[in-house]
Design an enzyme around this catalytic site. Structure first.
Site, PDB file in Angstrom:
ATOM      1  N   GLY A 220       7.989   8.984  17.121  1.00 31.53           N
ATOM      2  CA  GLY A 220       7.956  10.236  15.942  1.00 31.53           C
ATOM      3  C   GLY A 220       8.374  11.982  15.775  1.00 31.53           C
TER       4      GLY A 220
ATOM      5  CD  GLU B 257       1.112  11.756  16.511  1.00 28.92           C
ATOM      6  OE1 GLU B 257       2.494  11.352  15.959  1.00 28.92           O
ATOM      7  OE2 GLU B 257       0.531  10.662  16.438  1.00 28.92           O
ATOM      8  CG  ASP B 258       6.018  12.230  13.660  1.00 31.23           C
ATOM      9  OD1 ASP B 258       4.752  11.550  14.513  1.00 31.23           O
ATOM     10  OD2 ASP B 258       6.234  11.175  13.004  1.00 31.23           O
TER      11      ASP B 258
ATOM     12  CG  ASP C  16      -1.441   7.846   7.637  1.00 29.32           C
ATOM     13  OD1 ASP C  16      -2.316   7.492   6.547  1.00 29.32           O
ATOM     14  OD2 ASP C  16       0.384   6.931   7.107  1.00 29.32           O
TER      15      ASP C  16
ATOM     16  CE  LYS D  25       0.913   9.817   4.864  1.00 27.77           C
ATOM     17  NZ  LYS D  25       1.410   8.053   4.859  1.00 27.77           N
TER      18      LYS D  25
ATOM     19  CB  VAL E 145       6.268  11.165   4.365  1.00 25.01           C
ATOM     20  CG1 VAL E 145       6.357  12.233   3.655  1.00 25.01           C
ATOM     21  CG2 VAL E 145       5.418  11.390   5.440  1.00 25.01           C
TER      22      VAL E 145
ATOM     23  CG  ASP F 152       9.844   4.823  11.673  1.00 24.04           C
ATOM     24  OD1 ASP F 152       8.722   5.503  11.657  1.00 24.04           O
ATOM     25  OD2 ASP F 152      10.257   3.393  11.582  1.00 24.04           O
TER      26      ASP F 152
ATOM     27  NE  ARG G 218      12.410   6.494  14.779  1.00 27.56           N
ATOM     28  CZ  ARG G 218      10.995   6.182  14.383  1.00 27.56           C
ATOM     29  NH1 ARG G 218      10.170   7.878  14.067  1.00 27.56           N
ATOM     30  NH2 ARG G 218      10.195   5.471  15.000  1.00 27.56           N
TER      31      ARG G 218
END
Ligand code: PRP
Length: 181
Positions: free
Chosen positions: A48, A103-104, A107, A135, A157, A163, A169
């Protein structure tokens, strides 16, 4: 592109590419100050993070090194399985180095916690975490994120590295799954 239709699902724009670009410039400027005189290693978590990592290090502009871990917690599922698998180790030596984990999205925080534990065994000089997205309402693990691009709601998202079943992506903006009303 203001929305993306995947089957019956509609994804609406959450963060347009201009807003992402502007925030990355701010984050990179902050990193240049915080790492002045050092040669940090940016460590991306694949898959990601690859687009964010690329744009972030270009904006950073100063001397740095780059490496990647590859993890998988979600596979093709929309909800984390709760188990993290290490699919690719680092190629560099991190002992005594200043590390920036990239990190993208954070979560539950499980992936970051896993990586931090893994890295701590190799005694780096410092480790900080940057995530484009967080998040906050989904965090379950005690993961400290030092630099955050955007706090977003706990919704699915896609785009800008994120993805849906390994696709989408390569969208330039970030989109959120429209909630049924
Ligand atoms: C995604 C994302 C983070 C992780 C965040 O990876 O890239 O690494 O989930 O979730 P967490 O905070 O709950 O651990 P994913 O496992 O979907 O793999 P990918 O990066 O290849 O899409």
């Amino acid at each position: 592109m203001e929305s993306v239709k995947i089957g019956e699902d509609v994804f609406e724009i959450l963060l347009p590419e201009e807003q992402i670009r502007a925030r990355i410039k701010e984050l990179a400027a902050r990193l240049r100050l915080d790492y002045a005189g050092k040669t940090p290693i940016f460590i991306g978590i694949l898959n990601g993070s690859f687009i964010f990592m690329s744009d972030l290090v270009k904006e950073f502009g100063d001397v740095c090194e780059i490496d990647f871990f590859k993890l998988s917690s979600y596979g093709d599922e929309l909800i984390s399985s709760g188990a993290v698998k290490l699919l690719k180790e680092l190629n560099c030596t991190v002992t005594g180095r200043d590390l920036i984990i990239v990190e993208d999205i954070v979560d539950t925080g499980l992936s970051i916690k896993f990586i931090e534990q893994l890295i701590a065994e190799h005694s780096p000089n410092s480790t900080r975490v940057i995530s484009l997205l967080l998040k906050p309402d989904s965090l379950k693990y005690d993961a400290k994120i030092d630099y955050i691009g955007f706090e977003i709601p706990s919704r699915y998202v896609i785009g800008y590295g994120l993805d849906y079943k390994q696709q989408y992506r390569n969208l330039r903006s970030i989109y959120v799954l429209r909630e049924e009303v």
